[in-house]
Design a protein around this motif. Structure first.
Motif, PDB file in Angstrom:
ATOM      1  N   PRO A  34      24.582   4.001  11.418  1.00 19.14           N
ATOM      2  CA  PRO A  34      24.822   5.320  10.835  1.00 19.14           C
ATOM      3  C   PRO A  34      23.585   5.958  10.244  1.00 19.14           C
ATOM      4  CG  PRO A  34      25.634   3.599   9.401  1.00 19.14           C
ATOM      5  CD  PRO A  34      25.190   2.916  10.641  1.00 19.14           C
ATOM      6  N   ARG A  35      22.735   5.171   9.602  1.00 18.28           N
ATOM      7  CA  ARG A  35      21.556   5.740   8.953  1.00 18.28           C
ATOM      8  C   ARG A  35      20.315   5.278   9.702  1.00 18.28           C
ATOM      9  NH1 ARG A  35      19.657   6.760   3.050  1.00 18.28           N
ATOM     10  NH2 ARG A  35      21.879   7.019   2.693  1.00 18.28           N
ATOM     11  N   ILE A  36      19.555   6.240  10.168  1.00 13.63           N
ATOM     12  CA  ILE A  36      18.307   5.926  10.864  1.00 13.63           C
ATOM     13  C   ILE A  36      17.152   6.443  10.013  1.00 13.63           C
ATOM     14  CG2 ILE A  36      16.912   6.307  12.933  1.00 13.63           C
ATOM     15  CD1 ILE A  36      19.534   6.836  14.440  1.00 13.63           C
ATOM     16  N   VAL A  37      16.225   5.558   9.711  1.00 15.97           N
ATOM     17  CA  VAL A  37      15.003   5.956   9.025  1.00 15.97           C
ATOM     18  C   VAL A  37      13.889   5.931  10.061  1.00 15.97           C
ATOM     19  CG1 VAL A  37      13.362   5.428   7.200  1.00 15.97           C
ATOM     20  CG2 VAL A  37      15.807   5.050   6.823  1.00 15.97           C
ATOM     21  N   LYS A  38      13.395   7.106  10.370  1.00 17.32           N
ATOM     22  CA  LYS A  38      12.399   7.247  11.439  1.00 17.32           C
ATOM     23  C   LYS A  38      11.049   7.577  10.804  1.00 17.32           C
ATOM     24  CE  LYS A  38      12.046   9.208  16.049  1.00 17.32           C
ATOM     25  NZ  LYS A  38      12.825   9.887  17.101  1.00 17.32           N
ATOM     26  N   SER A  39      10.144   6.632  10.873  1.00 14.71           N
ATOM     27  CA  SER A  39       8.837   6.818  10.240  1.00 14.71           C
ATOM     28  C   SER A  39       8.021   7.869  10.978  1.00 14.71           C
ATOM     29  CB  SER A  39       8.070   5.494  10.212  1.00 14.71           C
ATOM     30  OG  SER A  39       6.756   5.696   9.730  1.00 14.71           O
ATOM     31  N   LEU A  40       7.363   8.713  10.206  1.00 20.39           N
ATOM     32  CA  LEU A  40       6.405   9.658  10.771  1.00 20.39           C
ATOM     33  C   LEU A  40       4.970   9.233  10.436  1.00 20.39           C
ATOM     34  CD1 LEU A  40       8.119  13.116  10.082  1.00 20.39           C
ATOM     35  CD2 LEU A  40       8.277  11.647  12.108  1.00 20.39           C
ATOM     36  N   ASN A  41       4.821   8.043   9.879  1.00 15.46           N
ATOM     37  CA  ASN A  41       3.485   7.517   9.617  1.00 15.46           C
ATOM     38  C   ASN A  41       2.755   7.253  10.925  1.00 15.46           C
ATOM     39  OD1 ASN A  41       4.190   7.493   6.929  1.00 15.46           O
ATOM     40  ND2 ASN A  41       4.467   5.281   6.796  1.00 15.46           N
ATOM     41  N   GLY A  42       1.444   7.129  10.833  1.00 19.80           N
ATOM     42  CA  GLY A  42       0.710   6.732  12.022  1.00 19.80           C
ATOM     43  C   GLY A  42      -0.596   7.483  12.178  1.00 19.80           C
ATOM     44  N   THR A  69      -4.694  10.116  10.051  1.00 28.18           N
ATOM     45  CA  THR A  69      -3.759   9.015   9.822  1.00 28.18           C
ATOM     46  C   THR A  69      -2.993   9.260   8.532  1.00 28.18           C
ATOM     47  OG1 THR A  69      -5.203   7.426  10.955  1.00 28.18           O
ATOM     48  CG2 THR A  69      -3.554   6.527   9.455  1.00 28.18           C
ATOM     49  N   VAL A  70      -1.697   9.007   8.587  1.00 28.68           N
ATOM     50  CA  VAL A  70      -0.814   9.125   7.430  1.00 28.68           C
ATOM     51  C   VAL A  70      -0.066   7.799   7.276  1.00 28.68           C
ATOM     52  CG1 VAL A  70       1.248  10.285   6.524  1.00 28.68           C
ATOM     53  CG2 VAL A  70      -0.568  11.633   7.603  1.00 28.68           C
ATOM     54  N   PRO A  71       0.021   7.216   6.049  1.00 28.16           N
ATOM     55  CA  PRO A  71      -0.558   7.700   4.799  1.00 28.16           C
ATOM     56  C   PRO A  71      -2.090   7.669   4.848  1.00 28.16           C
ATOM     57  CG  PRO A  71       1.119   6.040   4.369  1.00 28.16           C
ATOM     58  CD  PRO A  71       0.816   5.988   5.833  1.00 28.16           C
ATOM     59  N   SER A  93      -7.353  14.625  -2.150  1.00 19.93           N
ATOM     60  CA  SER A  93      -6.161  15.332  -1.702  1.00 19.93           C
ATOM     61  C   SER A  93      -5.719  14.682  -0.405  1.00 19.93           C
ATOM     62  CB  SER A  93      -6.467  16.816  -1.493  1.00 19.93           C
ATOM     63  OG  SER A  93      -5.313  17.517  -1.081  1.00 19.93           O
ATOM     64  N   GLY A  94      -4.418  14.616  -0.199  1.00 16.12           N
ATOM     65  CA  GLY A  94      -3.962  14.002   1.041  1.00 16.12           C
ATOM     66  C   GLY A  94      -2.508  13.609   0.994  1.00 16.12           C
ATOM     67  N   ILE A  95      -2.001  13.208   2.140  1.00 18.99           N
ATOM     68  CA  ILE A  95      -0.637  12.690   2.263  1.00 18.99           C
ATOM     69  C   ILE A  95      -0.757  11.189   2.026  1.00 18.99           C
ATOM     70  CG2 ILE A  95       1.417  12.571   3.717  1.00 18.99           C
ATOM     71  CD1 ILE A  95       0.186  14.885   5.381  1.00 18.99           C
ATOM     72  N   TRP A  96      -0.683  10.760   0.764  1.00 16.61           N
ATOM     73  CA  TRP A  96      -1.110   9.413   0.387  1.00 16.61           C
ATOM     74  C   TRP A  96       0.013   8.379   0.365  1.00 16.61           C
ATOM     75  CZ3 TRP A  96      -0.385   6.799  -4.521  1.00 16.61           C
ATOM     76  CH2 TRP A  96       0.356   7.508  -5.464  1.00 16.61           C
ATOM     77  N   ASP A  97       1.227   8.816   0.702  1.00 17.19           N
ATOM     78  CA  ASP A  97       2.339   7.854   0.770  1.00 17.19           C
ATOM     79  C   ASP A  97       3.168   8.155   2.016  1.00 17.19           C
ATOM     80  OD1 ASP A  97       3.965   5.751   0.050  1.00 17.19           O
ATOM     81  OD2 ASP A  97       4.277   6.431  -1.996  1.00 17.19           O
ATOM     82  N   ASP A  98       4.230   7.411   2.215  1.00 20.63           N
ATOM     83  CA  ASP A  98       4.992   7.452   3.464  1.00 20.63           C
ATOM     84  C   ASP A  98       5.667   8.801   3.695  1.00 20.63           C
ATOM     85  OD1 ASP A  98       4.369   4.780   3.925  1.00 20.63           O
ATOM     86  OD2 ASP A  98       6.144   4.067   2.840  1.00 20.63           O
ATOM     87  N   VAL A  99       5.756   9.171   4.987  1.00 18.95           N
ATOM     88  CA  VAL A  99       6.511  10.336   5.442  1.00 18.95           C
ATOM     89  C   VAL A  99       7.510   9.845   6.485  1.00 18.95           C
ATOM     90  CG1 VAL A  99       6.411  12.632   6.476  1.00 18.95           C
ATOM     91  CG2 VAL A  99       4.502  11.818   5.057  1.00 18.95           C
ATOM     92  N   PHE A 100       8.754  10.262   6.369  1.00 21.13           N
ATOM     93  CA  PHE A 100       9.755   9.763   7.306  1.00 21.13           C
ATOM     94  C   PHE A 100      10.936  10.725   7.380  1.00 21.13           C
ATOM     95  CE2 PHE A 100      10.228   7.815   3.151  1.00 21.13           C
ATOM     96  CZ  PHE A 100      11.575   7.977   2.843  1.00 21.13           C
ATOM     97  N   LEU A 101      11.757  10.501   8.407  1.00 19.88           N
ATOM     98  CA  LEU A 101      13.015  11.235   8.562  1.00 19.88           C
ATOM     99  C   LEU A 101      14.168  10.314   8.197  1.00 19.88           C
ATOM    100  CD1 LEU A 101      12.534  12.959  12.045  1.00 19.88           C
ATOM    101  CD2 LEU A 101      12.095  13.950   9.787  1.00 19.88           C
ATOM    102  N   GLU A 102      15.157  10.859   7.506  1.00 21.44           N
ATOM    103  CA  GLU A 102      16.402  10.156   7.290  1.00 21.44           C
ATOM    104  C   GLU A 102      17.475  10.886   8.097  1.00 21.44           C
ATOM    105  OE1 GLU A 102      16.148   8.066   2.907  1.00 21.44           O
ATOM    106  OE2 GLU A 102      17.107  10.030   3.079  1.00 21.44           O
ATOM    107  N   PHE A 125      -6.542   6.997  -2.707  1.00 17.88           N
ATOM    108  CA  PHE A 125      -5.256   6.363  -2.912  1.00 17.88           C
ATOM    109  C   PHE A 125      -4.497   6.086  -1.615  1.00 17.88           C
ATOM    110  CE2 PHE A 125      -5.906   9.444  -6.528  1.00 17.88           C
ATOM    111  CZ  PHE A 125      -6.528   8.515  -7.344  1.00 17.88           C
ATOM    112  N   GLY A 126      -4.757   6.886  -0.577  1.00 15.07           N
ATOM    113  CA  GLY A 126      -4.061   6.667   0.687  1.00 15.07           C
ATOM    114  C   GLY A 126      -4.397   5.344   1.328  1.00 15.07           C
ATOM    115  N   ARG A 127      -5.505   4.725   0.914  1.00 15.03           N
ATOM    116  CA  ARG A 127      -5.927   3.444   1.491  1.00 15.03           C
ATOM    117  C   ARG A 127      -5.246   2.260   0.811  1.00 15.03           C
ATOM    118  NH1 ARG A 127     -12.176   3.191   2.490  1.00 15.03           N
ATOM    119  NH2 ARG A 127     -12.226   3.600   0.247  1.00 15.03           N
ATOM    120  N   ILE A 128      -4.608   2.486  -0.329  1.00 12.35           N
ATOM    121  CA  ILE A 128      -3.956   1.392  -1.050  1.00 12.35           C
ATOM    122  C   ILE A 128      -2.710   0.955  -0.288  1.00 12.35           C
ATOM    123  CG2 ILE A 128      -2.871   0.696  -3.208  1.00 12.35           C
ATOM    124  CD1 ILE A 128      -4.509   2.869  -4.612  1.00 12.35           C
ATOM    125  N   ASP A 129      -2.609  -0.335  -0.016  1.00 10.83           N
ATOM    126  CA  ASP A 129      -1.456  -0.857   0.725  1.00 10.83           C
ATOM    127  C   ASP A 129      -0.956  -2.136   0.069  1.00 10.83           C
ATOM    128  OD1 ASP A 129      -3.366  -2.745   1.412  1.00 10.83           O
ATOM    129  OD2 ASP A 129      -3.490  -2.148   3.508  1.00 10.83           O
TER     130      ASP A 129
END
Length: 812
Positions: free
Chosen positions: A5-13, A45-47, A176-185, A340-344
């Motif tokens: 029922p719930r799909i989490v689709k990552s947009l990272n990459g 690349t995101v994040p 400045s940047g997209i420093w954490d995860d981006v995804f679709l729910e 911060f985007g490099r922190i994992d």
């Protein structure tokens, strides 16, 4: 029947693209041309982070190397756009609800999907969610605009990492940047919107797990069932199942249910037991069809702060976990990378494990840094590391934060998002409004933060640090006082103190050009930034390295500064821990554990995880079981008469036994060994002692009169042994003596800082009082400068000795 029922689709990459535009021109360039092409945009690349993407494309050099950071400041003049193409299958769209989720974006952003504007966001830490159900297609184009950071030059007017604007251990690098995860729910039309898991314990034998769920219903009113399953995550346990039936109205519906757990496995800090974690699986069903499923990790523990019964204005500072008092052996955590985007998770885990190796049981996430990514708190949960979390406020002394409506709204949305994102983590013990600011003058912000915690969490909230009996002790280092000043600190809790030192030589070799590898080259000076005049590193590096008499060789100076840092931290920590006697002091957290780049700083392990010498001093001082000596630090044991004999050859010390564990040990052998500087044994004194659990006791004093004919005063090594196993080790070197004993500047600075942070009078009066003490500081500061420079010039460069810590490092 069970669907997915719930799909989490990552947009990272690494399939994103990015481009810069002059400030305010991007929209027109992209949207007013029907033939606009993204093919010329560069890969991203995101994040991540704008500078990371520029580095990957060869447009800028690594800001961590040399003085390259100065060459990349142009980045902040432009607005930056990020582009992502993604596809959706028909079964991912038809009759579904789709949300675009960004866990965090830095800093001000706009979002566009398939040519339609989704909205805007300001703030670095809040989760951003857009309903894109009506806009998605099979082929989709997502655009995110990041505003030019030149438009946000004042750290007091943004809800953003404060240290990015330049600190005394970090350069000005405003990322400045997209420093954490981006995804679709991708969810069903009836789905779980949010969940909050709270636990309570009465007698440690029965826990109540309270689960609050918000369920969104986009359909007509209907009946649904909830299936709750709880079981051990990092241990085996029976599965507890509870099924509930509810009637849903159209729109948002909120329900709370409770599950009892008998004889629960409790979450403990690592030094007290296992950090047991449970997982809760929540299924939402309609007509026996699973509509949604989520899983959350949680822990069961009882935490409260107990009063020491001293000053009525002091907060309670004794930490009690699961019915046992826990002395805090803490350290201050700062962001582990400037970008911060490099922190994992790998970086988090290595840093947290190093902190645990140094015997820390709590991390204070400092207010000048981040609300870290979720992996940080997950790893702390797993490692049994307690967390003190601050909101992003730091070092605001005289000018209060803004009161305009926009700024307050940004704070409200960011604070609420931070609280909701962290509230299920058992490692998180308390919230704090921020670091070193006048909470009364900023009550308009404190009210927002307190309301967020009270509304969306049940944890303790402290307005500011220091406040209410908490102390930041910089009479040593900033005040340039001797280590003996630490022994005057009688506060019930001390959440900052420390000294800076050089990084390891191997670190400098990686990040400093070879021609600049000498004492205080221009590149080394760049890696030792200053905020205000009295916080310069060079003078203090020399002042505290003096007793070790380093040569002019850079490696010698590095070792001397790290030994000075280590000994200062050890002196302070042992003093605070001795005051566990009758719980006069309930804990301390030194400044600082880690570092965001290779530089001169207060860290004990470096950006690349290398340990400094000071690491061993802290690890020793923070042993859960410790034998600590308290003796006169102002006594110069090196002093000789005309015949070359040692004048002060009678050593006397108070002896304290500290045990932070809940286990007692009987008939232990306590061994004091006095040695010459070349490790020849002079005398061994042995005693038999019992070690009570979780306490501090004072033992019989230690006395030893060594020969006045010794070339140098002796060293002391201590072992506590139980059943042939070493419980604890410690060491002292009586050769150490600080030739600068002035305390006046330190005392005046302490008075000035107290006025800044705690003064009850008006802002104007506090400014006048602060300036009065600043004027009184100046002559003492000049005197200390002259003393340090003269003694540095006249130091005996041939007398440098490296303190061999093999005794402490070895296992037996």
């Amino acid at each position: 029947m069970k669907l997915l029922p719930r799909i989490v689709k990552s947009l990272n990459g690494s399939d994103w693209r990015f481009q810069s535009f002059k400030d305010g021109t991007g929209y027109k360039a992209i949207f007013t041309s029907s033939t606009y092409s993204f093919t010329e945009w560069l890969p991203a690349t995101v994040p991540g982070n704008i500078r990371l993407d520029l580095m990957a494309n060869g447009k800028i050099a690594d800001p961590h190397y040399g003085k390259n950071n100065q060459k990349s400041q142009w980045v902040n003049k432009f607005e930056w756009w990020y582009h992502k193409h993604f596809e959706l299958l028909p079964n991912e769209r038809n009759n579904k609800i789709l949300h675009l989720v960004c866990n965090a974006i830095d800093y001000a952003s706009e979002f566009w999907l398939n040519g339609s504007k989704l909205g805007t966001h300001e703030g670095m830490f809040g989760k951003i969610v857009f309903d894109i159900t009506k806009l998605v297609q099979n082929e989709n184009t997502l655009l995110i605009k990041l505003a030019a950071m030149k438009n946000f030059p004042n750290r007091f007017k943004v809800v953003k990492c404060q240290m990015s604007y330049g600190w005394d251990w970090a350069p000005k690098l405003i990322p400045s940047g997209i420093w954490d995860d981006v995804f679709l729910e991708i969810k069903e039309r009836i789905h779980i919107d949010s969940y909050f898991i709270r636990t309570s314990i009465d007698n440690l034998q029965l826990a109540v797990v309270k689960i609050t769920l918000s369920i969104m219903n986009h359909n007509d009113p209907c009946s649904v069932s909830l299936i709750l399953r709880i079981q051990g995550k990092n241990f085996n346990s029976e599965v507890l199942v509870k099924k509930l039936n509810y009637e849903l109205d159209r729109g948002m519906n909120t329900f709370t249910s409770e599950i009892q757990i008998e004889n629960p496995a409790l979450w403990y800090p690592w030094d007290r037991g296992k950090p047991h974690l449970y997982k809760c699986t929540i299924q939402l069903a309609h007509n026996n069809v699973i509509l949604d499923e989520v899983e959350e990790t949680f822990g069961i523990r009882k935490f409260q702060l107990l009063s020491q019964g001293r000053d009525p204005e002091f907060y309670p500072w004794i930490f009690e976990i699961n019915g046992e008092r826990e002395y805090i052996r803490g350290g201050n955590w700062v962001p582990s990378d400037l970008l911060f985007g490099r922190i994992d998770s790998t970086r988090y885990k290595k840093n947290i494990q190093l902190a645990r190796e140094a015997n820390l049981n709590l991390l204070r996430v400092w207010g000048g840094g981040l609300k870290e990514k979720d992996d940080f708190y997950r790893i702390c949960d797993e490692e049994g590391m307690m967390v003190w979390q601050e909101f992003p406020i730091a070092c605001i002394f005289l000018t209060p934060l803004p009161k305009n409506k926009h700024y307050l709204n940004v704070w409200k949305q960011e604070a609420e998002s931070m609280v909701k994102s962290l509230r299920n983590h058992p490692s998180l013990l308390l919230w704090c409004g921020g670091n070193e600011f006048h909470s009364e003058s900023n009550s308009h912000i404190i009210q927002i933060l307190k309301a967020a915690v009270e509304t969306f969490d049940e944890r303790i909230f402290i307005p500011a640090s220091p406040e209410g009996g908490d102390n930041h002790n910089y009479e040593v280092h900033h005040g340039m006082g001797p280590y003996s000043l630490y022994l005057d600190d009688d506060f019930p809790f001390v959440s900052e103190f420390g000294l800076s030192s050089f990084p390891n030589y191997t670190t400098l070799e990686k990040y400093v050009p070879p021609e600049e590898l000498y004492f205080w080259s221009s590149t080394i000076n760049y890696r030792a930034p200053r905020m205000v005049f009295f916080q310069g590193h060079k003078l203090r590096i020399q002042r505290y390295a003096l007793p070790f008499q380093p040569s002019d060789d850079l490696q010698s100076i590095i070792i001397a500064t790290q030994q000075a840092q280590g000994l200062g931290l050890k002196t302070a920590i042992e003093h605070y821990r001795r005051r566990k006697l009758n719980w006069q002091n309930a804990g301390c957290a030194f400044w600082q554990i880690n570092s965001p780049w290779p530089c001169l700083s207060w860290c004990i392990f470096e950006y690349d995880y290398e340990k400094k010498l000071s690491f061993e001093y802290v690890r020793t001082a923070f042993q859960p079981i410790l034998i600590s000596l308290n003796y006169d630090l102002t006594l110069n044991f090196n002093q000789k008469n005309k015949q070359g004999q040692l004048v002060n050859n009678n050593f006397e010390a108070e002896v304290f036994l500290i045990n932070d564990l809940t286990e007692k040990f009987s008939n232990c052998t306590l061994k004091f060994t006095f040695l010459t500087q070349d490790n020849t044994i002079l005398k061994t004194i042995e005693r038999i002692v019992d070690v009570p659990k979780n306490t501090c006791i004072q033992l019989e004093a230690l006395s030893y009169q060594f020969s006045s004919d010794l070339q140098d005063p002796p060293k002391i090594r201590i072992q506590l042994i139980s059943n042939d196993q070493i419980l604890s080790k410690n060491f002292y070197n009586l050769k150490y003596y600080d030739p600068i004993q002035s305390k006046r500047m330190a005392k005046f600075m302490k008075r000035a800082s107290d006025i800044l942070m705690f003064g009850k009078s008006s802002r104007i009066t506090r400014i006048l009082k602060t300036n009065f003490y600043a004027l009184r500081v100046i002559p003492h500061y000049i005197s200390l400068i002259l003393q340090t420079k003269l003694k540095w010039k006249r130091r005996n460069k041939e007398n440098f000795e490296y303190e061999d810590l093999t005794f402490i490092k070895s296992s037996n």
